[in-house]
Motif scaffolding. Structure first.
Motif, PDB file in Angstrom:
ATOM      1  N   ALA A   1     -26.158   3.339   0.527  1.00 14.34           N
ATOM      2  CA  ALA A   1     -25.566   4.485  -0.170  1.00 14.34           C
ATOM      3  C   ALA A   1     -24.345   5.011   0.586  1.00 14.34           C
ATOM      4  CB  ALA A   1     -26.597   5.588  -0.357  1.00 14.34           C
ATOM      5  N   ILE A   2     -24.422   5.094   1.902  1.00 15.69           N
ATOM      6  CA  ILE A   2     -23.285   5.556   2.705  1.00 15.69           C
ATOM      7  C   ILE A   2     -22.138   4.559   2.598  1.00 15.69           C
ATOM      8  CG2 ILE A   2     -22.509   5.945   5.087  1.00 15.69           C
ATOM      9  CD1 ILE A   2     -25.348   7.144   5.588  1.00 15.69           C
ATOM     10  N   THR A   3     -22.449   3.267   2.617  1.00 12.80           N
ATOM     11  CA  THR A   3     -21.426   2.248   2.452  1.00 12.80           C
ATOM     12  C   THR A   3     -20.765   2.379   1.085  1.00 12.80           C
ATOM     13  OG1 THR A   3     -22.680   0.770   3.887  1.00 12.80           O
ATOM     14  CG2 THR A   3     -20.973  -0.232   2.532  1.00 12.80           C
ATOM     15  N   PHE A   4     -21.555   2.671   0.063  1.00 15.34           N
ATOM     16  CA  PHE A   4     -21.015   2.881  -1.281  1.00 15.34           C
ATOM     17  C   PHE A   4     -20.053   4.069  -1.302  1.00 15.34           C
ATOM     18  CE2 PHE A   4     -21.243   4.993  -5.420  1.00 15.34           C
ATOM     19  CZ  PHE A   4     -20.728   3.983  -6.225  1.00 15.34           C
ATOM     20  N   VAL A   5     -20.427   5.153  -0.640  1.00 16.28           N
ATOM     21  CA  VAL A   5     -19.554   6.336  -0.599  1.00 16.28           C
ATOM     22  C   VAL A   5     -18.236   6.002   0.123  1.00 16.28           C
ATOM     23  CG1 VAL A   5     -19.319   8.679   0.349  1.00 16.28           C
ATOM     24  CG2 VAL A   5     -21.419   7.998  -0.811  1.00 16.28           C
ATOM     25  N   PHE A   6     -18.322   5.261   1.240  1.00 16.25           N
ATOM     26  CA  PHE A   6     -17.100   4.830   1.934  1.00 16.25           C
ATOM     27  C   PHE A   6     -16.227   4.000   1.001  1.00 16.25           C
ATOM     28  CE2 PHE A   6     -19.083   4.771   6.466  1.00 16.25           C
ATOM     29  CZ  PHE A   6     -18.967   6.153   6.534  1.00 16.25           C
ATOM     30  N   GLY A   7     -16.843   3.077   0.262  1.00 14.84           N
ATOM     31  CA  GLY A   7     -16.095   2.227  -0.657  1.00 14.84           C
ATOM     32  C   GLY A   7     -15.479   3.017  -1.790  1.00 14.84           C
ATOM     33  N   LEU A   8     -16.229   3.968  -2.320  1.00 15.34           N
ATOM     34  CA  LEU A   8     -15.704   4.804  -3.399  1.00 15.34           C
ATOM     35  C   LEU A   8     -14.519   5.632  -2.919  1.00 15.34           C
ATOM     36  CD1 LEU A   8     -16.627   5.089  -6.313  1.00 15.34           C
ATOM     37  CD2 LEU A   8     -17.926   7.096  -5.640  1.00 15.34           C
ATOM     38  N   LEU A   9     -14.605   6.151  -1.712  1.00 16.37           N
ATOM     39  CA  LEU A   9     -13.496   6.907  -1.139  1.00 16.37           C
ATOM     40  C   LEU A   9     -12.250   6.030  -1.009  1.00 16.37           C
ATOM     41  CD1 LEU A   9     -12.435   9.524   0.249  1.00 16.37           C
ATOM     42  CD2 LEU A   9     -13.181   8.495   2.396  1.00 16.37           C
ATOM     43  N   MET A  10     -12.412   4.823  -0.485  1.00 24.66           N
ATOM     44  CA  MET A  10     -11.266   3.932  -0.335  1.00 24.66           C
ATOM     45  C   MET A  10     -10.732   3.458  -1.684  1.00 24.66           C
ATOM     46  SD  MET A  10     -10.298   3.802   2.733  1.00 24.66           S
ATOM     47  CE  MET A  10      -9.058   2.555   2.517  1.00 24.66           C
ATOM     48  N   PHE A  11     -11.591   3.356  -2.678  1.00 22.80           N
ATOM     49  CA  PHE A  11     -11.178   2.905  -3.997  1.00 22.80           C
ATOM     50  C   PHE A  11     -10.422   3.985  -4.754  1.00 22.80           C
ATOM     51  CE2 PHE A  11     -12.003   1.659  -8.456  1.00 22.80           C
ATOM     52  CZ  PHE A  11     -11.509   0.367  -8.411  1.00 22.80           C
ATOM     53  N   LEU A  12     -10.933   5.221  -4.704  1.00 22.54           N
ATOM     54  CA  LEU A  12     -10.345   6.305  -5.483  1.00 22.54           C
ATOM     55  C   LEU A  12      -9.285   7.105  -4.735  1.00 22.54           C
ATOM     56  CD1 LEU A  12     -13.591   7.623  -7.208  1.00 22.54           C
ATOM     57  CD2 LEU A  12     -11.856   6.077  -8.146  1.00 22.54           C
ATOM     58  N   ALA A  13      -9.417   7.216  -3.426  1.00 20.64           N
ATOM     59  CA  ALA A  13      -8.479   8.014  -2.625  1.00 20.64           C
ATOM     60  C   ALA A  13      -8.165   7.297  -1.317  1.00 20.64           C
ATOM     61  CB  ALA A  13      -9.062   9.393  -2.365  1.00 20.64           C
ATOM     62  N   PRO A  14      -7.443   6.177  -1.379  1.00 20.89           N
ATOM     63  CA  PRO A  14      -7.228   5.397  -0.157  1.00 20.89           C
ATOM     64  C   PRO A  14      -6.429   6.138   0.911  1.00 20.89           C
ATOM     65  CG  PRO A  14      -5.924   4.516  -1.962  1.00 20.89           C
ATOM     66  CD  PRO A  14      -6.823   5.552  -2.537  1.00 20.89           C
ATOM     67  N   ARG A  15      -5.526   7.012   0.519  1.00 20.35           N
ATOM     68  CA  ARG A  15      -4.752   7.747   1.540  1.00 20.35           C
ATOM     69  C   ARG A  15      -5.665   8.653   2.371  1.00 20.35           C
ATOM     70  NH1 ARG A  15      -1.125   7.037  -2.588  1.00 20.35           N
ATOM     71  NH2 ARG A  15       0.924   6.261  -1.970  1.00 20.35           N
TER      72      ARG A  15
ATOM     73  N   PRO B   1       3.380   0.517  -0.751  1.00 18.39           N
ATOM     74  CA  PRO B   1       2.286   0.389  -1.723  1.00 18.39           C
ATOM     75  C   PRO B   1       1.355  -0.781  -1.416  1.00 18.39           C
ATOM     76  CG  PRO B   1       4.391  -0.231  -2.709  1.00 18.39           C
ATOM     77  CD  PRO B   1       4.686   0.318  -1.345  1.00 18.39           C
ATOM     78  N   GLU B   2       1.838  -1.772  -0.672  1.00 19.02           N
ATOM     79  CA  GLU B   2       0.987  -2.902  -0.318  1.00 19.02           C
ATOM     80  C   GLU B   2      -0.164  -2.460   0.581  1.00 19.02           C
ATOM     81  OE1 GLU B   2       4.293  -2.869   0.395  1.00 19.02           O
ATOM     82  OE2 GLU B   2       5.138  -4.294  -1.039  1.00 19.02           O
ATOM     83  N   ALA B   3       0.091  -1.528   1.469  1.00 22.30           N
ATOM     84  CA  ALA B   3      -0.955  -1.034   2.372  1.00 22.30           C
ATOM     85  C   ALA B   3      -2.027  -0.285   1.592  1.00 22.30           C
ATOM     86  CB  ALA B   3      -0.353  -0.133   3.444  1.00 22.30           C
ATOM     87  N   ILE B   4      -1.615   0.525   0.634  1.00 24.16           N
ATOM     88  CA  ILE B   4      -2.579   1.264  -0.180  1.00 24.16           C
ATOM     89  C   ILE B   4      -3.388   0.285  -1.034  1.00 24.16           C
ATOM     90  CG2 ILE B   4      -2.833   3.020  -1.979  1.00 24.16           C
ATOM     91  CD1 ILE B   4      -1.909   4.056   0.789  1.00 24.16           C
ATOM     92  N   ALA B   5      -2.725  -0.729  -1.561  1.00 25.54           N
ATOM     93  CA  ALA B   5      -3.432  -1.741  -2.351  1.00 25.54           C
ATOM     94  C   ALA B   5      -4.440  -2.498  -1.483  1.00 25.54           C
ATOM     95  CB  ALA B   5      -2.432  -2.723  -2.968  1.00 25.54           C
TER      96      ALA B   5
END
Length: 132
Positions: free
Chosen positions: A21-35, A50-54
């Protein structure tokens, strides 16, 4: 393969489920708000490329979301939890290697290593049959 949502029934399963679940939250954060995710990890894209954000959305979020969702959705498939645990274990090992050879010996990295080892130990305990 049977689809079933793993609902933990003992402490070892709760630890593995929490790690996923914590890994999922980390992934969701990077997916929705990478900055924001980069800022938390003390990383900064050079010149707001933009390549870094991608890369954050693709590589970092992709693995975090993929492995954690498989663990959470597919039920108690021990090899999935083994993959999650070894992924976190190698993350900690890579950070320790950077601390020893790249001069990254900082308090932030020590805290990160402890968190990564905890996130690794919980699913590995389930995968290797340590039942409480």
């Amino acid at each position: 393969m049977e689809f079933s949502i793993l609902w933990p029934i003992n402490q070892v399963q709760w630890g593995a489920w929490s790690s996923a679940a914590i890994t999922f939250v980390f992934g969701l954060l990077m997916f929705l708000a990478p900055r924001i995710g980069f800022r938390i990890r003390r990383l900064q894209p050079v010149g707001e490329k933009p390549e870094a954000i991608a890369e954050g959305r693709a590589t970092m979020a992709g693995f975090y979301l993929g492995v954690s969702l498989c663990c959470l959705i597919l039920g108690p498939q021990l090899f999935l939890f083994m993959a999650l645990g070894f992924s976190w274990l190698f993350t900690a090992f890579g950070r320790l290697l950077a601390m020893m050879s790249d001069g990254a010996n900082t308090p932030y990295n020590w805290v990160s290593v402890v968190v990564e080892l905890v996130l690794a130990s919980a699913p590995l305990a389930l995968a290797f049959g340590f039942e409480a």
